[in-house]
Motif scaffolding. Structure first.
Motif, PDB file in Angstrom:
ATOM      1  N   ALA A 195       8.324  -5.830  -8.371  1.00 18.11           N
ATOM      2  CA  ALA A 195       8.809  -4.651  -7.642  1.00 18.11           C
ATOM      3  C   ALA A 195       7.633  -3.763  -7.232  1.00 18.11           C
ATOM      4  CB  ALA A 195       9.806  -3.869  -8.494  1.00 18.11           C
ATOM      5  N   ARG A 196       6.657  -3.626  -8.126  1.00 17.60           N
ATOM      6  CA  ARG A 196       5.490  -2.802  -7.787  1.00 17.60           C
ATOM      7  C   ARG A 196       4.581  -3.528  -6.792  1.00 17.60           C
ATOM      8  NH1 ARG A 196       2.778   0.154 -12.853  1.00 17.60           N
ATOM      9  NH2 ARG A 196       1.707   1.152 -11.114  1.00 17.60           N
ATOM     10  N   GLN A 197       4.467  -4.842  -6.923  1.00 16.40           N
ATOM     11  CA  GLN A 197       3.654  -5.611  -5.969  1.00 16.40           C
ATOM     12  C   GLN A 197       4.178  -5.458  -4.539  1.00 16.40           C
ATOM     13  OE1 GLN A 197       0.908  -7.494  -6.093  1.00 16.40           O
ATOM     14  NE2 GLN A 197       0.475  -7.364  -8.291  1.00 16.40           N
ATOM     15  N   SER A 198       5.506  -5.297  -4.428  1.00 13.28           N
ATOM     16  CA  SER A 198       6.096  -5.207  -3.087  1.00 13.28           C
ATOM     17  C   SER A 198       5.770  -3.884  -2.407  1.00 13.28           C
ATOM     18  CB  SER A 198       7.608  -5.412  -3.168  1.00 13.28           C
ATOM     19  OG  SER A 198       8.194  -4.332  -3.869  1.00 13.28           O
ATOM     20  N   LEU A 199       5.095  -2.974  -3.139  1.00 10.89           N
ATOM     21  CA  LEU A 199       4.705  -1.685  -2.559  1.00 10.89           C
ATOM     22  C   LEU A 199       3.250  -1.669  -2.115  1.00 10.89           C
ATOM     23  CD1 LEU A 199       6.336   0.641  -5.273  1.00 10.89           C
ATOM     24  CD2 LEU A 199       7.262   0.075  -3.034  1.00 10.89           C
ATOM     25  N   VAL A 200       2.550  -2.816  -2.277  1.00 13.85           N
ATOM     26  CA  VAL A 200       1.123  -2.841  -1.953  1.00 13.85           C
ATOM     27  C   VAL A 200       0.919  -3.247  -0.488  1.00 13.85           C
ATOM     28  CG1 VAL A 200      -1.099  -3.893  -2.526  1.00 13.85           C
ATOM     29  CG2 VAL A 200       0.560  -3.424  -4.351  1.00 13.85           C
ATOM     30  N   PRO A 201       0.241  -2.415   0.284  1.00 14.94           N
ATOM     31  CA  PRO A 201       0.017  -2.747   1.698  1.00 14.94           C
ATOM     32  C   PRO A 201      -1.090  -3.797   1.850  1.00 14.94           C
ATOM     33  CG  PRO A 201      -1.111  -0.706   1.157  1.00 14.94           C
ATOM     34  CD  PRO A 201      -0.351  -1.113  -0.085  1.00 14.94           C
ATOM     35  N   ASP A 202      -1.078  -4.500   2.985  1.00 15.02           N
ATOM     36  CA  ASP A 202      -2.155  -5.462   3.262  1.00 15.02           C
ATOM     37  C   ASP A 202      -3.470  -4.744   3.546  1.00 15.02           C
ATOM     38  OD1 ASP A 202      -0.522  -7.866   3.146  1.00 15.02           O
ATOM     39  OD2 ASP A 202       0.422  -7.122   4.973  1.00 15.02           O
ATOM     40  N   TYR A 203      -3.400  -3.621   4.240  1.00 24.62           N
ATOM     41  CA  TYR A 203      -4.604  -2.880   4.634  1.00 24.62           C
ATOM     42  C   TYR A 203      -4.369  -1.390   4.448  1.00 24.62           C
ATOM     43  CZ  TYR A 203      -5.463  -7.284   7.101  1.00 24.62           C
ATOM     44  OH  TYR A 203      -5.628  -8.603   7.413  1.00 24.62           O
ATOM     45  N   TYR A 204      -5.458  -0.645   4.421  1.00 25.48           N
ATOM     46  CA  TYR A 204      -5.310   0.808   4.474  1.00 25.48           C
ATOM     47  C   TYR A 204      -6.424   1.415   5.315  1.00 25.48           C
ATOM     48  CZ  TYR A 204      -9.050   1.355   0.980  1.00 25.48           C
ATOM     49  OH  TYR A 204     -10.248   1.329   0.325  1.00 25.48           O
ATOM     50  N   VAL A 205      -6.150   2.589   5.844  1.00 26.93           N
ATOM     51  CA  VAL A 205      -7.162   3.377   6.579  1.00 26.93           C
ATOM     52  C   VAL A 205      -7.076   4.814   6.067  1.00 26.93           C
ATOM     53  CG1 VAL A 205      -7.319   2.046   8.729  1.00 26.93           C
ATOM     54  CG2 VAL A 205      -5.486   3.720   8.451  1.00 26.93           C
ATOM     55  N   ASP A 206      -8.225   5.511   6.120  1.00 25.88           N
ATOM     56  CA  ASP A 206      -8.214   6.917   5.710  1.00 25.88           C
ATOM     57  C   ASP A 206      -7.383   7.734   6.690  1.00 25.88           C
ATOM     58  OD1 ASP A 206      -9.720   6.756   3.401  1.00 25.88           O
ATOM     59  OD2 ASP A 206     -11.599   6.757   4.535  1.00 25.88           O
ATOM     60  N   SER A 207      -7.516   7.426   7.939  1.00 29.38           N
ATOM     61  CA  SER A 207      -6.835   8.203   8.984  1.00 29.38           C
ATOM     62  C   SER A 207      -6.326   7.267  10.053  1.00 29.38           C
ATOM     63  CB  SER A 207      -7.824   9.205   9.595  1.00 29.38           C
ATOM     64  OG  SER A 207      -7.401   9.560  10.892  1.00 29.38           O
TER      65      SER A 207
END
Lengths: 217, 217
Positions: A195-207
């Motif tokens: 359930a927690r793994q399903s909240l992890v995005p593939d990528y992130y950006v600061d803005s």
């Protein structure tokens, strides 16, 4: 989340709306008559008066969104429409957010509180159309013929935006400009819990601005 | 139901009340300052205004009872008191009734709907002082030195009156003049489920008037 979407309203059916003028305008745009937005007073001093206020015969749905005019009077009318119609009256909520965050770490009650009040009165569960439910995404797919494999979901909230993107098979990208900090993501990533793994995005950006160069390609 | 009662309010502490003037009068009778009953309007057009409305520095408890003036404005203030005080601010509800039955089989939303809205906003559980919680019975016992073995609980509702009586070791008597029909009792009695068995009264009468001869002995 996994529930089947309710059937469409029959032609001419109206919605009783606990929500903003903006939500009412959305209904207007798709031709659904509605009543409800704005303040409402109880129709008399005694409970027996409240249970006898006029009901619009066309109402076949109760729609609960964010409503700064939410009141006992409106809760009472919503219950009466739901009791009158039984399962022929839809109960739909826009989201279950329990709080709307404001600057400085404070917050105000979110739509989820209002949905819970109506659900408790009616003793039935609302169908939630908002994220993380995939309902809206499915509507977009069928309208615009989108290929999920070539689609990226951009959002600032893990439990709505990113969860929906992941569960619809989209690539997901978190922007850190919103309510989510990177530490929260790392905690989910290091967890063994699906359930927690399903909240992890593939990528992130600061803005979100960091995306612009990529979009220029 | 099994939760420990919250500690007493410190001297001079006040309560923010979502409830009736009658509930406020009860607080008055025991010397607890209070504010809240009656209608309330949002303190401005924008969410930032709502989150900055004045808070009474003395408030250390939010008390939720039946409130026909319940509104988003009051829900917002309740949340702000609970966020400001954290666990130092009590959250107390009078009951979880989801509906108040009216003549003719209709009903209006009960206090439980309002409690749920506040609980959802605050993301914490209220302490419910009303039946079936034994809290009030324990107060009566300590005040009047009552012997439960020689006490009978008379009520018209299985899931509040009779359940409380049974769980406090009282003899229980159901009157059929209220919301409960005898068929419902029989269903519970024939069930193997301990939770349902705990709703079965020791005795029943058609009317409370049937008790009078026995009381004359």
């Amino acid at each position: 989340m996994g529930r089947e979407a309710p059937g469409a309203l029959p032609p001419g059916a109206a919605a009783y709306v606990l929500g903003s003028p903006a939500l009412a305008a959305e209904l207007e745009a798709v031709g659904i008559p509605h009543l409800g937005p704005g303040p409402a007073a109880l129709p008399g001093p005694a409970p027996a008066d409240w249970a006898q206020a006029p009901l619009d015969p066309a109402v076949r749905a109760v729609l609960v969104g964010f409503d700064e005019h939410f009141s006992y009077a409106k809760l009472c009318q919503a219950l009466r429409y739901l009791l009158r119609g039984g399962s022929d009256c839809l109960l739909v909520g826009t989201n279950r957010d329990h709080r709307l965050p404001l600057e400085g770490g404070t917050g105000i009650p979110g739509t989820g509180c209002l949905v819970k009040a109506v659900e408790t009165a009616a003793q039935r569960e609302a169908f939630i159309v908002g994220k993380p439910n995939r309902y809206m995404f499915d509507c977009v797919v069928s309208e615009f013929n989108i290929d999920p494999a070539r689609t990226i979901m951009v959002g600032d909230r893990l439990d709505t935006d990113i969860l929906m993107g992941n569960s619809c098979g989209l690539t997901t990208l978190l922007t850190l400009t919103g309510v989510t900090a990177l530490d929260e993501v790392k905690g989910h990533q290091e967890s063994d819990c699906p359930a927690r793994q399903s909240l992890v995005p593939d990528y992130y950006v600061d803005s979100i601005a960091d995306l612009l160069p990529a979009l220029g390609d």
